[in-house]
Design an enzyme around this catalytic site. Sequence first.
Site, mmCIF file in Angstrom:
data_model
loop_
_atom_site.group_PDB
_atom_site.id
_atom_site.type_symbol
_atom_site.label_atom_id
_atom_site.label_comp_id
_atom_site.label_asym_id
_atom_site.label_seq_id
_atom_site.Cartn_x
_atom_site.Cartn_y
_atom_site.Cartn_z
ATOM 1 N N HIS A 143 -7.382 -5.414 -1.075
ATOM 2 C CA HIS A 143 -6.187 -4.630 -0.782
ATOM 3 C C HIS A 143 -5.302 -5.304 0.266
ATOM 4 O O HIS A 143 -4.096 -5.085 0.310
ATOM 5 C CB HIS A 143 -6.606 -3.237 -0.300
ATOM 6 C CG HIS A 143 -5.492 -2.278 -0.114
ATOM 7 N ND1 HIS A 143 -4.795 -1.723 -1.164
ATOM 8 C CD2 HIS A 143 -4.938 -1.764 1.018
ATOM 9 C CE1 HIS A 143 -3.864 -0.903 -0.703
ATOM 10 N NE2 HIS A 143 -3.928 -0.916 0.620
ATOM 11 N N ASP A 199 4.339 24.062 -0.777
ATOM 12 C CA ASP A 199 5.715 23.800 -1.202
ATOM 13 C C ASP A 199 6.185 22.389 -0.862
ATOM 14 O O ASP A 199 7.302 22.177 -0.386
ATOM 15 C CB ASP A 199 6.663 24.836 -0.594
ATOM 16 C CG ASP A 199 6.613 24.873 0.931
ATOM 17 O OD1 ASP A 199 5.637 24.347 1.507
ATOM 18 O OD2 ASP A 199 7.544 25.434 1.542
ATOM 19 N N SER A 234 0.832 -1.196 0.000
ATOM 20 C CA SER A 234 0.000 0.000 0.000
ATOM 21 C C SER A 234 0.879 1.263 0.000
ATOM 22 O O SER A 234 1.669 1.464 -0.916
ATOM 23 C CB SER A 234 -0.960 -0.037 1.194
ATOM 24 O OG SER A 234 -1.929 0.972 1.116
#
Length: 513
Positions: free
Chosen positions: A488, A435, A212
């Site tokens: 998953h 940023d 993951s």
Amino acid sequence: MAVAVVAIRSAFPTAAAAAAAPALRPAFLGVAPAAASSRRRRILLPAWPVAAMSSSSSSAAAAHNAGAWYAVPDLSLRDHRFAVPLDHSSPSPSAPTITVFAREVVAAGKEDLPLPYLLFLQGGPGFESPRPTEASGWMKKACEEYRVVLLDQRGTGLSTPLTTSSLSQITSAAEQVEYLKHFRADSIVKDAEFIRLHLVPDAKPWTVLGQSYGGFCAVTYLSFAPEGLKSVLLTGGLPPLGSACTADTVYRACFKQVQQQNEKYYARYPQDIQVIHELVRYLNESEGGGVSLPSGGRLTPKMLQCLGLSGLGSGGGFERLHYLFERVWDPILVPGAKKTISYYFLKEFERWLGFDQNPLYALLHESIYCQGSPSKWSAHKIGSECESLFDPIKAIKEGRPVYFTGEMVFPCIFDEIHALQPLKETAHMLAHKEDWPPLYDVNVLNNNKVPVAAAVYYEDMYVNFNIAKETASQIAGIRLWITNEYMHSGIRDGGSHVFDHLMGLLNGKKPLF
């Protein structure tokens, strides 16, 4: 039935061939390292020479402390602690450092064998590595051939854990943001390289297994430090590679998959439609639109929907969610007593979410998609586009099932989870931070020479199948195993099979079609 193995782009050399090949850095770059640095960004390692880092000098000893071997059934373990810079771009002796913890694991009796190293990167962000109790699953299989390193990613487990209490030592939101910016995949990869240069004999490249979010970190590793990698295994861990912030794209795709998972859940447990209607109605009609949780927060209809994060996308999740709702109400012991939600359910609800114990997940989740651009609470924003479908009150009025949400962090959790309330301003500042440094280099990935094999789960609720395929098309030589046999959580639910299958792709036992 599982979907067939798919090969993407050109085939890479087998792991055996890669081991015999020259060092990856010159072959990968095709130019001298000095020339390469002017062409593309490279990850900056701490300013310690490799020789010094691998030696027994006092500085190296101070940076790495290894414990004694100890045992669990069929495994031997050893703890390692590394003093690494908080900011790897400023590794001066006076700069702040943190402790990063890694646990070395081998099959019992193999402590002194010259085994190759495999680094495991856990899913998250914000969760520690597994704590072995016995030899089982993928780890048992891996220990047949490897010396496994379980890394507690910085800020988790024993790696200078950032908890709601430890973060309170940093008293301003702006200072917390400045500190937390160093806890993303770029810093985790630099930690991994630091550890490899200290731990692996002759600083040889190692294999990385990323689950993951750990797979996201592994792709960052491929982008900026491929010379440290012998091979890479990914399980449900191919990240979006778009520029700026890809969170909006991710959540648009994920909301569609979450809708499908809800439909499957209610098809299996149609009786839960009325149970959850009754619960949502009770919460909405309670004072303040919710009830108090044992820890001091509030359970509201919106917070109730967050149970889908754990309940809809992993093996056994549907069953566990259904059994949870079996215990939602207290029994009526005295005729005429007021109906109340059981303490059991409220306590289990808190345990299911776990945001209070692992605040990094809530704080940094959306930032894992950001490169030079803010997320601006993307899940909340995209959720408003399908609000009518996920509005719990409207669903009750229209007689529809109340849909749970998925892997999404909403601003309301910093109001409704008591332990997170002091971090609310920090969370908002992180959501609007612009940023963020780059996490991937597509040009490097397009020219990748490191053998990579990835399990891509067709019905993955967390890492969208189509986005994963698009990313795979950008990583030269990658081989995919596309399957709907697992969700998953495949590495947990069928770890031995998943690991063995991916290794087969790397070593040539699963040939190209």
